[in-house]
Design a protein around this motif. Structure first.
Motif, PDB file in Angstrom:
ATOM      1  N   ASP A 192      56.469 -23.512  15.959  1.00  0.00           N
ATOM      2  CA  ASP A 192      56.333 -23.136  17.416  1.00  0.00           C
ATOM      3  C   ASP A 192      57.592 -22.344  17.855  1.00  0.00           C
ATOM      4  OD1 ASP A 192      57.443 -25.559  17.012  1.00  0.00           O
ATOM      5  OD2 ASP A 192      56.195 -26.445  18.721  1.00  0.00           O
ATOM      6  N   THR A 193      58.786 -23.297  17.796  1.00  0.00           N
ATOM      7  CA  THR A 193      59.939 -22.674  18.563  1.00  0.00           C
ATOM      8  C   THR A 193      60.637 -21.588  17.716  1.00  0.00           C
ATOM      9  OG1 THR A 193      60.450 -25.016  19.162  1.00  0.00           O
ATOM     10  CG2 THR A 193      62.285 -23.575  19.109  1.00  0.00           C
ATOM     11  N   ASP A 203      53.371 -33.283  23.241  1.00  0.00           N
ATOM     12  CA  ASP A 203      54.692 -33.181  22.505  1.00  0.00           C
ATOM     13  C   ASP A 203      56.026 -33.106  23.297  1.00  0.00           C
ATOM     14  OD1 ASP A 203      56.561 -33.278  20.073  1.00  0.00           O
ATOM     15  OD2 ASP A 203      56.291 -31.309  19.763  1.00  0.00           O
ATOM     16  N   MET A 242      63.937 -23.325  23.113  1.00  0.00           N
ATOM     17  CA  MET A 242      62.622 -23.262  23.144  1.00  0.00           C
ATOM     18  C   MET A 242      62.137 -22.818  24.401  1.00  0.00           C
ATOM     19  SD  MET A 242      60.506 -26.974  23.546  1.00  0.00           S
ATOM     20  CE  MET A 242      60.871 -27.442  21.907  1.00  0.00           C
ATOM     21  N   SER A 289      52.321 -25.005  22.935  1.00  0.00           N
ATOM     22  CA  SER A 289      52.967 -26.259  22.663  1.00  0.00           C
ATOM     23  C   SER A 289      53.864 -26.424  23.936  1.00  0.00           C
ATOM     24  CB  SER A 289      53.901 -26.403  21.571  1.00  0.00           C
ATOM     25  OG  SER A 289      54.915 -25.651  21.499  1.00  0.00           O
ATOM     26  N   ASP A 290      54.902 -27.619  23.786  1.00  0.00           N
ATOM     27  CA  ASP A 290      55.716 -27.894  24.815  1.00  0.00           C
ATOM     28  C   ASP A 290      56.627 -26.608  25.253  1.00  0.00           C
ATOM     29  OD1 ASP A 290      56.519 -28.286  22.156  1.00  0.00           O
ATOM     30  OD2 ASP A 290      57.952 -30.033  22.729  1.00  0.00           O
ATOM     31  N   ASP A 291      56.931 -25.760  23.891  1.00  0.00           N
ATOM     32  CA  ASP A 291      57.534 -24.624  24.381  1.00  0.00           C
ATOM     33  C   ASP A 291      57.064 -23.564  25.423  1.00  0.00           C
ATOM     34  OD1 ASP A 291      57.859 -25.743  21.703  1.00  0.00           O
ATOM     35  OD2 ASP A 291      58.730 -23.900  21.023  1.00  0.00           O
ATOM     36  N   ASP A 305      54.540 -19.194  19.901  1.00  0.00           N
ATOM     37  CA  ASP A 305      54.293 -20.603  19.998  1.00  0.00           C
ATOM     38  C   ASP A 305      52.899 -21.004  19.590  1.00  0.00           C
ATOM     39  OD1 ASP A 305      54.724 -23.263  20.647  1.00  0.00           O
ATOM     40  OD2 ASP A 305      54.037 -22.680  22.796  1.00  0.00           O
TER      41      ASP A 305
HETATM   42 MG    MG Z   1      56.877 -27.127  20.612  1.00  0.00          MG
END
Ligand code: MG
Length: 328
Positions: free
Chosen positions: A281-282, A109, A144, A66-68, A30
């Protein structure tokens, strides 16, 4: 062309090591994927990844996840406390609305479907009813974050295991296609963690089992055609040009499986996904999880893990999670 490449031997790891490696490699994936996300061009993506520059789409420094990863860390923390969908949903809300488990105190995000579901949770809707269920709600926002759940419940019998994975998926993404995508990913992870089969044997066995399960359940039968390339095993030998990379959950599942199946080390899997451009990322989180479970951390450069924001806190959370998962 004659290739002198030899497949590396299967690494024999115990469950703790597999779980730990899957989490670190997914999170590193990620993090490497963040600077390479759209709207970077493919060439710029490669450059950003190669130089570990950071400062990509969201202008964030090196080691920014990230948000993941935020949602993965929230999931882990909730599962350590015990399996409770509402607790998990509330922990996701703390991330989105209070910037909890963010790399630098800022949410950078969040997908639309996840946002709408977490808004519902915040307003008091139960986690069993917060998930969005239209056909447009089949983005990769549940894939994710599903990694820790696939590891935690690995020892459950398949039908119970998939029911659990579907319930966790549905906190945000309640359409049967999203649930099946996470379930197919989870079935492969279950095989990788609980057996020592060679990679492709594990993949084909898992797809056979998943196809049988989804065929037996009426809710999922109309969705099977969307997963034909995966469940038939055909995805394993497809050329790169036939693999689409996008935020649609089926594309993300296909591209992460393809990268896992067609690269021969954890480093190369993560490298391949982060180099694909778009949704890096995902794809890298999902493929990195599989690669870490199968290959371990040995081929992952230490500068990749060393660069992670909040590294010590992540180390501590992963160790607590591993111990909790071993009791399952
Ligand atoms: Mg992400």
């Amino acid at each position: 062309m004659v290739s002198n490449m030899v497949s590396p031997p299967i690494v024999r790891m115990d469950s703790a090591e597999k779980i730990r490696s899957a989490l670190y490699t997914g999170i590193v994936g990620d993090t490497l994927g963040v600077p390479a996300e759209e709207p970077f061009t493919h060439e710029a993506s490669l450059c950003a990844v190669k130089n570990l520059l950071g400062y990509g789409r969201y202008d964030q420094p090196l080691g920014t996840w990230s948000d993941d990863t935020s949602m993965v860390l929230c999931t882990m923390e909730s599962l350590i406390r015990g399996y409770d969908l509402n607790d998990m949903g509330k922990t996701f809300c703390r991330w989105l609305f209070e910037a909890y488990w963010t790399p630098f105190g800022q949410v950078v995000d969040c997908g639309v479907t996840t946002f709408l579901a977490l808004e519902e949770l915040r307003s008091g809707v139960a986690a069993t009813h917060s998930g969005q269920r239209s056909e447009d709600d089949n983005g990769n926002g549940c894939l994710m974050r599903i990694l820790p759940s696939t590891l935690f419940f690995r020892n459950q019998e398949l039908d119970a295991y998939l029911a659990t994975i579907h319930d966790i998926t549905a906190i945000t993404h309640a359409h049967p296609r999203s649930k099946a995508a996470c379930g197919i990913y989870a079935t492969l992870m279950k095989h990788l963690i609980t057996s020592h089969k060679p990679k492709k044997d594990a993949f084909f066995a898992a797809m056979h089992e998943a196809a049988d399960y989804y065929q037996r359940h009426e809710e999922f039968r109309p969705e099977l055609r969307h997963f034909e390339r995966i469940l038939s095993g055909a995805i394993a030998s497809m050329p790169r040009e036939e693999i689409s990379v996008s935020g649609y959950i089926v594309d993300t599942l296909e591209s992460s499986l393809w990268c896992f199946l067609n690269n021969d080390s954890a480093r190369n899997v993560v490298w391949a996904t982060a180099s694909m451009g778009l949704e890096t990322d995902t794809t890298s989180m999902a493929a990195g999880g599989l690669a870490g479970a199968y290959y371990g951390m040995s081929g992952v450069p230490s500068e990749w893990t060393d660069s992670l924001a909040r590294r010590e806190e992540i180390d501590q959370l992963i160790e607590k999670f591993v111990q909790a998962a071993l009791r399952q």
